[in-house]
Design a protein around this motif. Structure first.
Motif, PDB file in Angstrom:
ATOM      1  N   GLU A 275     157.878 -13.177 138.792  1.00 21.02           N
ATOM      2  CA  GLU A 275     156.970 -13.390 139.918  1.00 21.02           C
ATOM      3  C   GLU A 275     155.907 -14.406 139.534  1.00 21.02           C
ATOM      4  OE1 GLU A 275     155.045  -9.835 141.417  1.00 21.02           O
ATOM      5  OE2 GLU A 275     154.524 -10.891 143.287  1.00 21.02           O
ATOM      6  N   ASP A 276     155.634 -15.334 140.444  1.00 21.16           N
ATOM      7  CA  ASP A 276     154.440 -16.174 140.317  1.00 21.16           C
ATOM      8  C   ASP A 276     153.824 -16.288 141.714  1.00 21.16           C
ATOM      9  OD1 ASP A 276     155.686 -18.357 141.704  1.00 21.16           O
ATOM     10  OD2 ASP A 276     156.552 -19.110 139.850  1.00 21.16           O
ATOM     11  N   ASP A 277     152.911 -17.212 141.913  1.00 17.23           N
ATOM     12  CA  ASP A 277     152.209 -17.277 143.206  1.00 17.23           C
ATOM     13  C   ASP A 277     153.139 -17.578 144.379  1.00 17.23           C
ATOM     14  OD1 ASP A 277     149.905 -16.755 141.945  1.00 17.23           O
ATOM     15  OD2 ASP A 277     149.109 -18.804 142.000  1.00 17.23           O
ATOM     16  N   GLU A 278     154.231 -18.275 144.091  1.00 17.00           N
ATOM     17  CA  GLU A 278     155.068 -18.772 145.196  1.00 17.00           C
ATOM     18  C   GLU A 278     156.499 -18.229 145.235  1.00 17.00           C
ATOM     19  OE1 GLU A 278     153.367 -23.251 145.698  1.00 17.00           O
ATOM     20  OE2 GLU A 278     154.314 -22.737 143.797  1.00 17.00           O
ATOM     21  N   VAL A 279     156.925 -17.681 144.118  1.00  9.17           N
ATOM     22  CA  VAL A 279     158.340 -17.284 143.998  1.00  9.17           C
ATOM     23  C   VAL A 279     158.452 -15.868 143.426  1.00  9.17           C
ATOM     24  CG1 VAL A 279     160.506 -17.825 142.780  1.00  9.17           C
ATOM     25  CG2 VAL A 279     159.118 -19.681 143.723  1.00  9.17           C
ATOM     26  N   LEU A 280     159.452 -15.154 143.929  1.00 14.13           N
ATOM     27  CA  LEU A 280     159.744 -13.814 143.421  1.00 14.13           C
ATOM     28  C   LEU A 280     161.242 -13.735 143.129  1.00 14.13           C
ATOM     29  CD1 LEU A 280     158.708 -10.841 143.059  1.00 14.13           C
ATOM     30  CD2 LEU A 280     159.352 -10.473 145.451  1.00 14.13           C
ATOM     31  N   ALA A 281     161.595 -13.052 142.043  1.00 13.86           N
ATOM     32  CA  ALA A 281     163.017 -12.787 141.768  1.00 13.86           C
ATOM     33  C   ALA A 281     163.158 -11.299 141.482  1.00 13.86           C
ATOM     34  CB  ALA A 281     163.496 -13.614 140.584  1.00 13.86           C
ATOM     35  N   PHE A 282     164.199 -10.713 142.073  1.00 12.30           N
ATOM     36  CA  PHE A 282     164.426  -9.271 141.910  1.00 12.30           C
ATOM     37  C   PHE A 282     165.924  -8.987 141.933  1.00 12.30           C
ATOM     38  CE2 PHE A 282     165.329  -8.754 146.443  1.00 12.30           C
ATOM     39  CZ  PHE A 282     164.618  -9.807 147.006  1.00 12.30           C
ATOM     40  N   LEU A 283     166.302  -7.830 141.405  1.00 10.20           N
ATOM     41  CA  LEU A 283     167.723  -7.481 141.359  1.00 10.20           C
ATOM     42  C   LEU A 283     168.244  -7.180 142.755  1.00 10.20           C
ATOM     43  CD1 LEU A 283     167.877  -5.162 138.204  1.00 10.20           C
ATOM     44  CD2 LEU A 283     168.427  -7.605 138.368  1.00 10.20           C
ATOM     45  N   ASP A 284     169.399  -7.752 143.070  1.00 11.04           N
ATOM     46  CA  ASP A 284     170.064  -7.452 144.343  1.00 11.04           C
ATOM     47  C   ASP A 284     170.467  -5.976 144.324  1.00 11.04           C
ATOM     48  OD1 ASP A 284     171.895  -9.297 146.599  1.00 11.04           O
ATOM     49  OD2 ASP A 284     172.380  -7.172 146.284  1.00 11.04           O
ATOM     50  N   ILE A 285     170.206  -5.327 145.440  1.00 12.53           N
ATOM     51  CA  ILE A 285     170.456  -3.886 145.521  1.00 12.53           C
ATOM     52  C   ILE A 285     171.946  -3.570 145.380  1.00 12.53           C
ATOM     53  CG2 ILE A 285     170.761  -3.618 148.031  1.00 12.53           C
ATOM     54  CD1 ILE A 285     168.587  -1.398 147.844  1.00 12.53           C
ATOM     55  N   SER A 286     172.822  -4.520 145.748  1.00 10.59           N
ATOM     56  CA  SER A 286     174.251  -4.182 145.643  1.00 10.59           C
ATOM     57  C   SER A 286     174.987  -4.792 144.451  1.00 10.59           C
ATOM     58  CB  SER A 286     175.002  -4.419 146.954  1.00 10.59           C
ATOM     59  OG  SER A 286     174.471  -5.433 147.689  1.00 10.59           O
ATOM     60  N   GLN A 287     174.330  -5.473 143.544  1.00  9.11           N
ATOM     61  CA  GLN A 287     174.884  -5.844 142.230  1.00  9.11           C
ATOM     62  C   GLN A 287     176.362  -6.259 142.252  1.00  9.11           C
ATOM     63  OE1 GLN A 287     172.768  -5.562 138.894  1.00  9.11           O
ATOM     64  NE2 GLN A 287     171.814  -6.399 140.725  1.00  9.11           N
ATOM     65  N   ALA A 288     176.628  -7.445 142.778  1.00  6.72           N
ATOM     66  CA  ALA A 288     178.002  -7.979 142.788  1.00  6.72           C
ATOM     67  C   ALA A 288     178.574  -7.955 141.373  1.00  6.72           C
ATOM     68  CB  ALA A 288     178.017  -9.389 143.349  1.00  6.72           C
ATOM     69  N   THR A 289     177.750  -8.332 140.408  1.00  7.97           N
ATOM     70  CA  THR A 289     178.056  -8.079 138.998  1.00  7.97           C
ATOM     71  C   THR A 289     176.741  -7.622 138.363  1.00  7.97           C
ATOM     72  OG1 THR A 289     177.499 -10.301 138.223  1.00  7.97           O
ATOM     73  CG2 THR A 289     179.794  -9.946 138.885  1.00  7.97           C
ATOM     74  N   LYS A 290     176.817  -7.104 137.135  1.00  9.07           N
ATOM     75  CA  LYS A 290     175.608  -6.591 136.489  1.00  9.07           C
ATOM     76  C   LYS A 290     174.557  -7.703 136.336  1.00  9.07           C
ATOM     77  CE  LYS A 290     175.072  -5.833 132.040  1.00  9.07           C
ATOM     78  NZ  LYS A 290     175.335  -5.393 130.680  1.00  9.07           N
ATOM     79  N   GLY A 291     173.375  -7.461 136.858  1.00 10.16           N
ATOM     80  CA  GLY A 291     172.292  -8.425 136.738  1.00 10.16           C
ATOM     81  C   GLY A 291     172.123  -9.337 137.947  1.00 10.16           C
ATOM     82  N   HIS A 292     172.992  -9.186 138.948  1.00 13.58           N
ATOM     83  CA  HIS A 292     172.920  -9.992 140.186  1.00 13.58           C
ATOM     84  C   HIS A 292     171.466 -10.012 140.691  1.00 13.58           C
ATOM     85  CE1 HIS A 292     174.523 -10.264 144.656  1.00 13.58           C
ATOM     86  NE2 HIS A 292     173.738 -11.272 144.343  1.00 13.58           N
ATOM     87  N   THR A 293     170.926 -11.217 140.750  1.00 17.32           N
ATOM     88  CA  THR A 293     169.495 -11.399 141.039  1.00 17.32           C
ATOM     89  C   THR A 293     169.306 -12.316 142.233  1.00 17.32           C
ATOM     90  OG1 THR A 293     168.864 -11.052 138.723  1.00 17.32           O
ATOM     91  CG2 THR A 293     167.381 -12.417 140.026  1.00 17.32           C
ATOM     92  N   LEU A 294     168.260 -12.071 143.006  1.00 18.88           N
ATOM     93  CA  LEU A 294     167.911 -12.957 144.121  1.00 18.88           C
ATOM     94  C   LEU A 294     166.586 -13.644 143.807  1.00 18.88           C
ATOM     95  CD1 LEU A 294     168.654 -10.489 147.079  1.00 18.88           C
ATOM     96  CD2 LEU A 294     170.165 -12.276 146.181  1.00 18.88           C
ATOM     97  N   VAL A 295     166.552 -14.950 144.012  1.00 17.58           N
ATOM     98  CA  VAL A 295     165.318 -15.719 143.835  1.00 17.58           C
ATOM     99  C   VAL A 295     164.868 -16.148 145.232  1.00 17.58           C
ATOM    100  CG1 VAL A 295     164.233 -17.703 142.713  1.00 17.58           C
ATOM    101  CG2 VAL A 295     166.194 -16.579 141.619  1.00 17.58           C
ATOM    102  N   ILE A 296     163.634 -15.806 145.592  1.00 18.94           N
ATOM    103  CA  ILE A 296     163.170 -16.123 146.956  1.00 18.94           C
ATOM    104  C   ILE A 296     161.795 -16.801 146.940  1.00 18.94           C
ATOM    105  CG2 ILE A 296     164.415 -14.105 147.872  1.00 18.94           C
ATOM    106  CD1 ILE A 296     161.665 -12.794 148.416  1.00 18.94           C
ATOM    107  N   PRO A 297     161.560 -17.658 147.936  1.00 19.46           N
ATOM    108  CA  PRO A 297     160.195 -18.155 148.119  1.00 19.46           C
ATOM    109  C   PRO A 297     159.386 -17.028 148.756  1.00 19.46           C
ATOM    110  CG  PRO A 297     161.605 -18.995 149.871  1.00 19.46           C
ATOM    111  CD  PRO A 297     162.493 -18.180 148.966  1.00 19.46           C
ATOM    112  N   LYS A 298     158.103 -16.902 148.371  1.00 21.11           N
ATOM    113  CA  LYS A 298     157.292 -15.844 148.985  1.00 21.11           C
ATOM    114  C   LYS A 298     157.010 -16.159 150.447  1.00 21.11           C
ATOM    115  CE  LYS A 298     155.135 -13.697 145.028  1.00 21.11           C
ATOM    116  NZ  LYS A 298     153.870 -13.357 144.330  1.00 21.11           N
ATOM    117  N   GLN A 299     156.885 -17.436 150.734  1.00 18.73           N
ATOM    118  CA  GLN A 299     156.637 -17.834 152.120  1.00 18.73           C
ATOM    119  C   GLN A 299     157.942 -17.746 152.912  1.00 18.73           C
ATOM    120  OE1 GLN A 299     154.454 -21.433 152.429  1.00 18.73           O
ATOM    121  NE2 GLN A 299     154.184 -21.211 154.612  1.00 18.73           N
TER     122      GLN A 299
END
Ligand code: AMP
Ligand code: ZN
Length: 139
Positions: free
Chosen positions: A21-45
């Motif tokens: 996490e920083d001021d503009e971007v957040l990354a978190f684990l995808d709830i359905s884990q296509a593979t182990k560690g599947h992560t989503l990177v999103i703009p906060k805006q």
């Protein structure tokens, strides 16, 4: 946006397993884990998807991807990674707040299959299409 699930993750209304996490971007684990560690990177805006981003929004979110992806690869021991953005329903987008999927890959049988149909190249058609796209980019 109140009714956007990822905006609600950004505001903390909905819990998520954050990895960055920083001021503009957040990354978190995808709830359905296509593979182990599947992560989503999103703009906060809030922005609908990549097709709706201006250059600043795109630089903000995509500039964080290599660092997060490298860390994810190390943390999971994956051998490689697919980095995907689905844009609009036809392309598989189900959450309409832009996000980039980082999907660690572990081998042929890790549960993710992405396939493209190969076609014989028609070089004349390729050249024509490239011209049309080039014109649109500079329009
Ligand atoms: P897409 O199909 O490209 O729009 O991807 C949306 C992704 O968001 C899917 O892979 C879902 O599993 C994921 N997702 C939906 N709700 C949540 C949530 N509350 N926390 C984490 N991931 C979610
Ligand atoms: Zn949103």
């Amino acid at each position: 946006m109140d009714n956007c699930i990822f905006c609600r993750i950004v505001s903390g209304d909905i819990p998520s397993s954050k990895v960055y996490e920083d001021d503009e971007v957040l990354a978190f684990l995808d709830i359905s884990q296509a593979t182990k560690g599947h992560t989503l990177v999103i703009p906060k805006q809030h922005v609908r998807n990549v097709l709706e981003m201006d250059e600043d929004a795109a630089s903000t979110v995509f500039s964080r991807v290599p660092k997060i992806a490298r860390a994810l690869k190390k943390a999971t021991g994956a051998s490689g990674m697919n980095i995907i953005a689905n844009n609009e329903e036809i392309a598989g987008q189900t959450v309409f707040h832009a996000h980039i999927h980082l999907v660690p890959r572990y081998g042929d049988k890790d549960g993710l299959a992405i396939s493209y149909t190969e076609h014989e190249p028609d070089f004349e058609a390729l050249a024509k299409l490239a011209e049309t796209i080039k014109k649109e980019i500079s329009a």
